[in-house]
Every structure is written in structure tokens, then in C-alpha cells.
Design a protein around this motif. Structure first.
Motif, PDB file in Angstrom:
ATOM      1  N   CYS A   1       0.839  -1.192   0.000  1.00  0.00           N
ATOM      2  CA  CYS A   1       0.000   0.000   0.000  1.00  0.00           C
ATOM      3  C   CYS A   1       0.879   1.247   0.000  1.00  0.00           C
ATOM      4  O   CYS A   1       2.079   1.168   0.232  1.00  0.00           O
ATOM      5  CB  CYS A   1      -0.890   0.032   1.256  1.00  0.00           C
ATOM      6  SG  CYS A   1      -0.057   0.707   2.724  1.00  0.00           S
ATOM      7  N   CYS A   2       0.281   2.362  -0.274  1.00  0.00           N
ATOM      8  CA  CYS A   2       0.783   3.680   0.146  1.00  0.00           C
ATOM      9  C   CYS A   2       2.020   4.191  -0.575  1.00  0.00           C
ATOM     10  O   CYS A   2       2.110   5.363  -0.903  1.00  0.00           O
ATOM     11  CB  CYS A   2       1.047   3.693   1.655  1.00  0.00           C
ATOM     12  SG  CYS A   2      -0.300   2.957   2.633  1.00  0.00           S
ATOM     13  N   SER A   3       3.021   3.360  -0.788  1.00  0.00           N
ATOM     14  CA  SER A   3       4.243   3.785  -1.465  1.00  0.00           C
ATOM     15  C   SER A   3       4.967   2.563  -2.012  1.00  0.00           C
ATOM     16  O   SER A   3       4.778   1.450  -1.525  1.00  0.00           O
ATOM     17  CB  SER A   3       5.170   4.559  -0.516  1.00  0.00           C
ATOM     18  OG  SER A   3       5.737   3.699   0.436  1.00  0.00           O
ATOM     19  N   GLU A   4       5.783   2.795  -3.013  1.00  0.00           N
ATOM     20  CA  GLU A   4       6.622   1.726  -3.544  1.00  0.00           C
ATOM     21  C   GLU A   4       7.884   1.604  -2.674  1.00  0.00           C
ATOM     22  O   GLU A   4       8.295   2.554  -2.008  1.00  0.00           O
ATOM     23  CB  GLU A   4       7.026   2.029  -4.994  1.00  0.00           C
ATOM     24  CG  GLU A   4       5.858   2.099  -5.963  1.00  0.00           C
ATOM     25  CD  GLU A   4       5.163   0.766  -6.147  1.00  0.00           C
ATOM     26  OE1 GLU A   4       5.826  -0.287  -5.988  1.00  0.00           O
ATOM     27  OE2 GLU A   4       3.953   0.775  -6.469  1.00  0.00           O
ATOM     28  N   PHE A   5       8.501   0.427  -2.697  1.00  0.00           N
ATOM     29  CA  PHE A   5       9.814   0.283  -2.078  1.00  0.00           C
ATOM     30  C   PHE A   5      10.835   1.038  -2.919  1.00  0.00           C
ATOM     31  O   PHE A   5      10.776   1.021  -4.155  1.00  0.00           O
ATOM     32  CB  PHE A   5      10.200  -1.193  -1.974  1.00  0.00           C
ATOM     33  CG  PHE A   5       9.405  -1.949  -0.946  1.00  0.00           C
ATOM     34  CD1 PHE A   5       9.715  -1.841   0.403  1.00  0.00           C
ATOM     35  CD2 PHE A   5       8.345  -2.755  -1.337  1.00  0.00           C
ATOM     36  CE1 PHE A   5       8.981  -2.531   1.352  1.00  0.00           C
ATOM     37  CE2 PHE A   5       7.608  -3.455  -0.385  1.00  0.00           C
ATOM     38  CZ  PHE A   5       7.915  -3.337   0.959  1.00  0.00           C
ATOM     39  N   THR A   6      11.765   1.700  -2.261  1.00  0.00           N
ATOM     40  CA  THR A   6      12.727   2.545  -2.968  1.00  0.00           C
ATOM     41  C   THR A   6      14.171   2.071  -2.810  1.00  0.00           C
ATOM     42  O   THR A   6      15.102   2.774  -3.202  1.00  0.00           O
ATOM     43  CB  THR A   6      12.618   3.998  -2.476  1.00  0.00           C
ATOM     44  OG1 THR A   6      12.820   4.032  -1.058  1.00  0.00           O
ATOM     45  CG2 THR A   6      11.249   4.585  -2.809  1.00  0.00           C
ATOM     46  N   ALA A   7      14.367   0.889  -2.232  1.00  0.00           N
ATOM     47  CA  ALA A   7      15.715   0.338  -2.073  1.00  0.00           C
ATOM     48  C   ALA A   7      15.607  -1.183  -2.088  1.00  0.00           C
ATOM     49  O   ALA A   7      14.509  -1.741  -2.058  1.00  0.00           O
ATOM     50  CB  ALA A   7      16.359   0.829  -0.777  1.00  0.00           C
ATOM     51  N   LYS A   8      16.727  -1.847  -2.107  1.00  0.00           N
ATOM     52  CA  LYS A   8      16.725  -3.300  -2.216  1.00  0.00           C
ATOM     53  C   LYS A   8      16.193  -3.934  -0.936  1.00  0.00           C
ATOM     54  O   LYS A   8      16.295  -3.369   0.162  1.00  0.00           O
ATOM     55  CB  LYS A   8      18.136  -3.808  -2.504  1.00  0.00           C
ATOM     56  CG  LYS A   8      19.113  -3.640  -1.352  1.00  0.00           C
ATOM     57  CD  LYS A   8      20.462  -4.261  -1.689  1.00  0.00           C
ATOM     58  CE  LYS A   8      21.424  -4.160  -0.489  1.00  0.00           C
ATOM     59  NZ  LYS A   8      22.707  -4.823  -0.762  1.00  0.00           N
ATOM     60  N   HIS A   9      15.636  -5.132  -1.076  1.00  0.00           N
ATOM     61  CA  HIS A   9      15.141  -5.876   0.069  1.00  0.00           C
ATOM     62  C   HIS A   9      16.296  -6.632   0.727  1.00  0.00           C
ATOM     63  O   HIS A   9      17.301  -6.962   0.078  1.00  0.00           O
ATOM     64  CB  HIS A   9      14.069  -6.874  -0.380  1.00  0.00           C
ATOM     65  CG  HIS A   9      12.883  -6.232  -1.023  1.00  0.00           C
ATOM     66  ND1 HIS A   9      12.119  -5.289  -0.391  1.00  0.00           N
ATOM     67  CD2 HIS A   9      12.339  -6.404  -2.262  1.00  0.00           C
ATOM     68  CE1 HIS A   9      11.138  -4.906  -1.203  1.00  0.00           C
ATOM     69  NE2 HIS A   9      11.259  -5.561  -2.334  1.00  0.00           N
ATOM     70  N   PRO A  10      16.146  -6.948   2.014  1.00  0.00           N
ATOM     71  CA  PRO A  10      17.184  -7.732   2.690  1.00  0.00           C
ATOM     72  C   PRO A  10      17.193  -9.173   2.188  1.00  0.00           C
ATOM     73  O   PRO A  10      16.231  -9.642   1.577  1.00  0.00           O
ATOM     74  CB  PRO A  10      16.777  -7.660   4.160  1.00  0.00           C
ATOM     75  CG  PRO A  10      15.299  -7.445   4.122  1.00  0.00           C
ATOM     76  CD  PRO A  10      15.043  -6.597   2.910  1.00  0.00           C
ATOM     77  N   THR A  11      18.281  -9.855   2.435  1.00  0.00           N
ATOM     78  CA  THR A  11      18.409 -11.273   2.104  1.00  0.00           C
ATOM     79  C   THR A  11      18.941 -11.997   3.333  1.00  0.00           C
ATOM     80  O   THR A  11      19.369 -11.376   4.310  1.00  0.00           O
ATOM     81  CB  THR A  11      19.372 -11.490   0.926  1.00  0.00           C
ATOM     82  OG1 THR A  11      20.646 -10.887   1.241  1.00  0.00           O
ATOM     83  CG2 THR A  11      18.826 -10.867  -0.350  1.00  0.00           C
ATOM     84  N   GLU A  12      18.922 -13.331   3.273  1.00  0.00           N
ATOM     85  CA  GLU A  12      19.330 -14.103   4.446  1.00  0.00           C
ATOM     86  C   GLU A  12      20.801 -13.907   4.778  1.00  0.00           C
ATOM     87  O   GLU A  12      21.188 -13.838   5.938  1.00  0.00           O
ATOM     88  CB  GLU A  12      19.036 -15.587   4.232  1.00  0.00           C
ATOM     89  CG  GLU A  12      19.196 -16.411   5.494  1.00  0.00           C
ATOM     90  CD  GLU A  12      18.421 -17.705   5.448  1.00  0.00           C
ATOM     91  OE1 GLU A  12      18.346 -18.384   6.496  1.00  0.00           O
ATOM     92  OE2 GLU A  12      17.892 -18.058   4.386  1.00  0.00           O
ATOM     93  N   GLN A  13      21.633 -13.795   3.753  1.00  0.00           N
ATOM     94  CA  GLN A  13      23.058 -13.556   3.963  1.00  0.00           C
ATOM     95  C   GLN A  13      23.488 -12.410   3.054  1.00  0.00           C
ATOM     96  O   GLN A  13      23.173 -12.409   1.864  1.00  0.00           O
ATOM     97  CB  GLN A  13      23.873 -14.809   3.656  1.00  0.00           C
ATOM     98  CG  GLN A  13      23.650 -15.935   4.651  1.00  0.00           C
ATOM     99  CD  GLN A  13      24.563 -17.115   4.388  1.00  0.00           C
ATOM    100  OE1 GLN A  13      25.033 -17.323   3.284  1.00  0.00           O
ATOM    101  NE2 GLN A  13      24.809 -17.904   5.422  1.00  0.00           N
ATOM    102  N   GLU A  14      24.221 -11.457   3.636  1.00  0.00           N
ATOM    103  CA  GLU A  14      24.653 -10.302   2.867  1.00  0.00           C
ATOM    104  C   GLU A  14      26.115  -9.998   3.151  1.00  0.00           C
ATOM    105  O   GLU A  14      26.580 -10.171   4.275  1.00  0.00           O
ATOM    106  CB  GLU A  14      23.813  -9.069   3.224  1.00  0.00           C
ATOM    107  CG  GLU A  14      22.361  -9.191   2.824  1.00  0.00           C
ATOM    108  CD  GLU A  14      21.599  -7.896   3.043  1.00  0.00           C
ATOM    109  OE1 GLU A  14      22.202  -6.927   3.524  1.00  0.00           O
ATOM    110  OE2 GLU A  14      20.400  -7.883   2.735  1.00  0.00           O
ATOM    111  N   PRO A  15      26.845  -9.546   2.146  1.00  0.00           N
ATOM    112  CA  PRO A  15      28.224  -9.099   2.408  1.00  0.00           C
ATOM    113  C   PRO A  15      28.201  -7.837   3.245  1.00  0.00           C
ATOM    114  O   PRO A  15      27.410  -6.926   2.998  1.00  0.00           O
ATOM    115  CB  PRO A  15      28.779  -8.840   1.002  1.00  0.00           C
ATOM    116  CG  PRO A  15      27.560  -8.545   0.174  1.00  0.00           C
ATOM    117  CD  PRO A  15      26.455  -9.387   0.743  1.00  0.00           C
ATOM    118  N   ARG A  16      29.021  -7.778   4.264  1.00  0.00           N
ATOM    119  CA  ARG A  16      29.095  -6.599   5.125  1.00  0.00           C
ATOM    120  C   ARG A  16      30.390  -5.849   4.891  1.00  0.00           C
ATOM    121  O   ARG A  16      30.634  -4.833   5.445  1.00  0.00           O
ATOM    122  CB  ARG A  16      28.985  -7.024   6.587  1.00  0.00           C
ATOM    123  CG  ARG A  16      27.670  -7.722   6.930  1.00  0.00           C
ATOM    124  CD  ARG A  16      26.504  -6.767   6.919  1.00  0.00           C
ATOM    125  NE  ARG A  16      25.334  -7.377   7.530  1.00  0.00           N
ATOM    126  CZ  ARG A  16      24.146  -6.811   7.591  1.00  0.00           C
ATOM    127  NH1 ARG A  16      23.953  -5.622   7.079  1.00  0.00           N
ATOM    128  NH2 ARG A  16      23.128  -7.425   8.146  1.00  0.00           N
TER     129      ARG A  16
END
Length: 296
Positions: free
Chosen positions: A281-296
Motif C-alpha cells: 500500500c501507500c508507497s513503492e519500495f525505494t531500495a533493495k530488500h534484505p536477504t538471508e546472507q549479505e556481504p558486510r
């Protein structure tokens, strides 16, 4: 001579500007909550959610993965209105970030010690910055019983989003991710993603000044990410989770499937799928979604 002086001056200004560049903030390190009953809290975080624990003085830590954990500390007297005491964020250079915040007139509450320092945001929330490390940040290893291996966001009651934005967005570099509310015309939730990762801080708006402990616990919360909610519900069942909330999956206004549990002090622990299953609703997502494992 004059040219040399000008070059030296230019270099000095360039060095000053470089020294005040913000170091990377890569995600949430931990959320710390209060517990009035240590045994009940251990039963919830250790058995129902399936995490192992270790002690550091009065603080009990439950690793979610090598870089993220939940902290539980005894409830002080008199008890504060919220049972969420602090949110910690990871940085690749805690010392440089402390200097950067000082240069931006942010008061340091607890100076850098053992790889962490803390400040308070404009609304008084305790925010801790933690030096990112290689390997496990806190022991022990995460067991197979854990319902999640990823913390994706934390929520805080916010009264003045403009003041918070000056801190989180203008100074720290957080960026918009999504916003919405219970209806399409009122914004009650604003998600601000960390500048160098996909975790986010959620502003919980329009909260009554007379909110009950349960209502504040709904708002001041943490969220554990899962790929498939059915797998998380199955893990809860194996961990003997009791009550209707254990299987009450629903799709939120952001289009993501969620299950909401409450610890013994009424702090909400939300489990949420990483990606939406329907249009938000209300607004679109404007950045990437999280994942189970991510490079830090």
C-alpha cells in the motif's frame, strides 16, 4: 612561495573534508530489551525462538548470526515506559564514526570502549555503534533450533520525524525504504534503511502519549527475517510455541508476510519474509530488500 602556500591550504581543506566523511554503517548489530523475569525471558528467547545464549555481566546475549544478536538486561526500578532500551548498528570504523559525529555536534554518551560507543538520537533513544569484526561477534554458535538467522529491522516510537530525519538521514545517511499506514491517507510507519546495507529503522508514528505498555511494546519492536514463513512456523512448532500467535501469519500493508510474537515484557518480536508477496500500500519500495546472507 605563494603557490606552495595555496597548495598546502588546499590540501589541508581536502584532508579535513576527507577526515569527516562518514564511515560505512552496514546494518543492525543488536536490539537490547529489558526483562522483569529472567527465567521467563530465557524461556522465550532461548526455547521458543530457539537461540543459544551467553552472559556478559548482567546482559544475556542471544546470537542471531555472526554479526547480529539480541540483548536482554534486567528491568530497572523505576521501570521506563518502553521495554526496548537500545538499538545497535554496525560500522566498519567505530573510531572514525565517533569522530565524525563529534564533528557534527552529536554528543557522545559513552565514549569508544571495546569497539563500541553510544549516542542518543533527538528523541532520547539510546543508539550504539559497534565495530564490525571478522568471525562471530558474540558466542555461542547459532543452533539449528533458531527460528531465524537474520535481524532485518527495529522499530521505535517517534514523535518528531523531522528532527529524527536530521539525525538519521542528514548526518548518518539513512535513506527511505517504504512508508505506509493502516489506511492509504495516513502515514504511521516510515522505514529508513541504513546507508550501506538493507536493514532499516522504522519510525512508529501517531502513538498516543497515554499508550499502554502493550501498545508501546507493539511499536518498539525488533524484526527477524525469514525466507519462507511456513518454515518459521514449523520451527516454532518444534520449539513448542504456545498460543494462537504462533501460527497467525498475515500479509502486512507492506505486502510482506509476518508473524508477531510478544516476549514476557510485551516487546513485539516480528518475523517477516524478506520480500513482499503482493503490491504494498501507500508507497513503492525505494531500495533493495534484505536477504538471508549479505556481504558486510
Amino acid at each position: 612561495m605563494r603557490r606552495s602556500f595555496a597548495l598546502a591550504l588546499l590540501f589541508a581543506f581536502a584532508t579535513l573534508g576527507w577526515s569527516q566523511q562518514r564511515p560505512a554503517i552496514t546494518g543492525i548489530a543488536f536490539v537490547r530489551v529489558y526483562a522483569s523475569d529472567a527465567a521467563a525471558s530465557a524461556d522465550f528467547y532461548g526455547k521458543t525462538l530457539g537461540f543459544s545464549s551467553s552472559k556478559d555481566g548482567k546482559v544475556t546475549r542471544y546470537p542471531v548470526n555472526d554479526l547480529q544478536w539480541i540483548e536482554v538486561t534486567p528491568l530497572p526500578s523505576p521501570a521506563p515506559a518502553s521495554r526496548l532500551e537500545a538499538v545497535g548498528f554496525m560500522t566498519r570504523d567505530a573510531r572514525a564514526l565517533e569522530s565524525y559525529l563529534k564533528a557534527h555536534s552529536v554528543e557522545i554518551v559513552d565514549p569508544l570502549r571495546k569497539g563500541r560507543f553510544s549516542v542518543r538520537d533527538p528523541e532520547g533513544n539510546l543508539i550504539v555503534f559497534v565495530q564490525q569484526v571478522k568471525g562471530a561477534a558474540v558466542p555461542p554458535a547459532v543452533p539449528a533450533t533458531a527460528v531465524s538467522r537474520r535481524m532485518i529491522h527495529a522499530g521505535l516510537v517517534v514523535k518528531d520525524p523531522a528532527a529524527e530525519n536530521r539525525f538519521y538521514r542528514e548526518i548518518l545517511g539513512f535513506r527511505p525504504y517504504w512508508h505506509g499506514g493502516m489506511n492509504d491517507t495516513t502515514t504511521s510507519w516510515v522505514s529508513q534503511q541504513v546507508p550501506d546495507g538493507s536493514d532499516w529503522l522504522e519510525y512508529m508514528l501517531n502513538v498516543s502519549p497515554n499508550a499502554t505498555l502493550k501498545q508501546i511494546g507493539v511499536m518498539d519492536h525488533m524484526s527477524l527475517g525469514v525466507a519462507h514463513m511456513n518454515d518459521a512456523i514449523a520451527a516454532l512448532e518444534r520449539n513448542h510455541c504456545e498460543g494462537p500467535n504462533c501460527t497467525a501469519a498475515k500479509t502486512g500493508r507492506d505486502g510482506k508476510v509476518q508473524v508477531n510474537l510478544y516476549d514476557p515484557d510485551l516487546t513485539r518480536v516480528e518475523m517477516m519474509e524478506f520480500e513482499p508477496v503482493e503490491k504494498p500500500c501507500c508507497s513503492e519500495f525505494t531500495a533493495k530488500h534484505p536477504t538471508e546472507q549479505e556481504p558486510r
